[in-house]
Design a protein around this motif. Structure first.
Motif, PDB file in Angstrom:
ATOM      1  N   HIS A 282     -63.623  22.890 -49.352  1.00 50.69           N
ATOM      2  CA  HIS A 282     -64.472  22.706 -50.521  1.00 50.69           C
ATOM      3  C   HIS A 282     -63.755  21.996 -51.671  1.00 50.69           C
ATOM      4  N   HIS A 283     -64.561  21.312 -52.479  1.00 50.61           N
ATOM      5  CA  HIS A 283     -64.032  20.692 -53.692  1.00 50.61           C
ATOM      6  C   HIS A 283     -64.672  21.369 -54.897  1.00 50.61           C
ATOM      7  N   CYS A 284     -63.915  21.446 -55.990  1.00 49.97           N
ATOM      8  CA  CYS A 284     -64.459  21.944 -57.247  1.00 49.97           C
ATOM      9  C   CYS A 284     -64.071  20.966 -58.347  1.00 49.97           C
TER      10      CYS A 284
ATOM     11  N   ALA B  98     -68.737  24.341 -55.424  1.00 48.72           N
ATOM     12  CA  ALA B  98     -68.495  23.468 -54.272  1.00 48.72           C
ATOM     13  C   ALA B  98     -69.778  22.754 -53.866  1.00 48.72           C
ATOM     14  N   ARG B  99     -70.886  23.435 -54.025  1.00 45.08           N
ATOM     15  CA  ARG B  99     -72.175  22.810 -53.713  1.00 45.08           C
ATOM     16  C   ARG B  99     -72.436  21.663 -54.670  1.00 45.08           C
TER      17      ARG B  99
ATOM     18  N   CYS C 102     -70.294  19.796 -56.207  1.00 49.66           N
ATOM     19  CA  CYS C 102     -69.450  18.654 -55.849  1.00 49.66           C
ATOM     20  C   CYS C 102     -70.008  17.912 -54.639  1.00 49.66           C
ATOM     21  N   ARG C 103     -70.450  18.653 -53.657  1.00 52.25           N
ATOM     22  CA  ARG C 103     -70.982  18.006 -52.470  1.00 52.25           C
ATOM     23  C   ARG C 103     -72.253  17.229 -52.798  1.00 52.25           C
TER      24      ARG C 103
ATOM     25  N   ASP D 131     -65.145  14.160 -54.597  1.00 48.61           N
ATOM     26  CA  ASP D 131     -64.030  14.644 -53.790  1.00 48.61           C
ATOM     27  C   ASP D 131     -62.717  14.287 -54.493  1.00 48.61           C
TER      28      ASP D 131
END
Length: 191
Positions: free
Chosen positions: A77-79, A124-125, A127-128, A133
DNA sequence: CTAACGATTGTCT
DNA sequence: GACAATCGTTAGA
């Protein structure tokens, strides 16, 4: 008079955080109205990535303000944070959740199976949905003030082991896109 | 060099 | 409510 990101991103994260609610962030063809954020201070905040000083990963947190600090967690995940610090004084506001207000088809394609409400409902959602990223670490985001949030609530930050009691999480009261509360994952012996 | 861990989420019971 | 997925970063040897 033109308002720039830096004008309202710089300063004490605790002051910047509530100010960001209602602002609209655009990235990767998707726009999100921020409904939930968390403040992370400098070396004195045990919950901050900057607590142990400057490292290659958190360097962006040390300024200049108005940029994105993006990190990778849990191997998948990305934040994203908005940096508030300057002159080497680290500070940032984690962008925890928002409502997709433009480019929803794009957001849906990035998060297949998700309801519209959940597209950016969580750090994370978010970012997606926006296509953020590590390649976006340090960039200046497209961020503009939106309609003022009517009522703001505040409470403990989410997912932290340390300093989890500080009420440094802010959200738009009653907004359905605010992420569901989850207590920090307990550490189990042996794993 | 090695190992432990994490500012999460989706899925299953 | 519980747990696995999955790997870059960091601390420590």
């Amino acid at each position: 008079m033109r308002v720039t990101v830096v004008d309202w991103a710089e300063g004490d994260p605790l002051e910047v955080a509530p100010r960001l609610l209602g602002a609209v962030l655009t990235h990767g063809g998707v726009s999100v109205r921020l409904t939930e954020v968390e403040a992370y201070a400098g070396p004195l905040d045990p919950g901050s990535h900057a607590y142990r000083g400057r490292t290659p990963r958190n360097a962006v947190m040390f300024g200049p303000p108005g940029r994105l600090y993006v990190y990778f967690v849990y191997g998948m995940h990305h934040c994203a944070n908005l940096v508030t610090g300057s002159d080497g004084d680290p500070g940032a506001v984690l962008l925890r959740a928002g409502e997709v207000v433009a480019g929803i088809d794009r957001a849906r394609s990035r998060r297949p199976g998700s309801s519209d409400r959940d597209l950016a409902r969580g750090p994370a959602r978010l970012c997606r949905a926006l296509g953020i990223d590590l390649g976006d670490n340090g960039v200046r985001p497209e961020l503009v003030p939106g309609e003022q949030v009517v009522q703001i609530s505040r409470g403990p930050r989410v997912g932290l082991r340390h300093a989890a009691d500080l009420p440094w999480r802010f959200w738009a009261t009653g907004d359905p896109t605010v992420s569901p509360y989850r207590p920090a994952a307990p550490r189990r012996a042996g794993r």
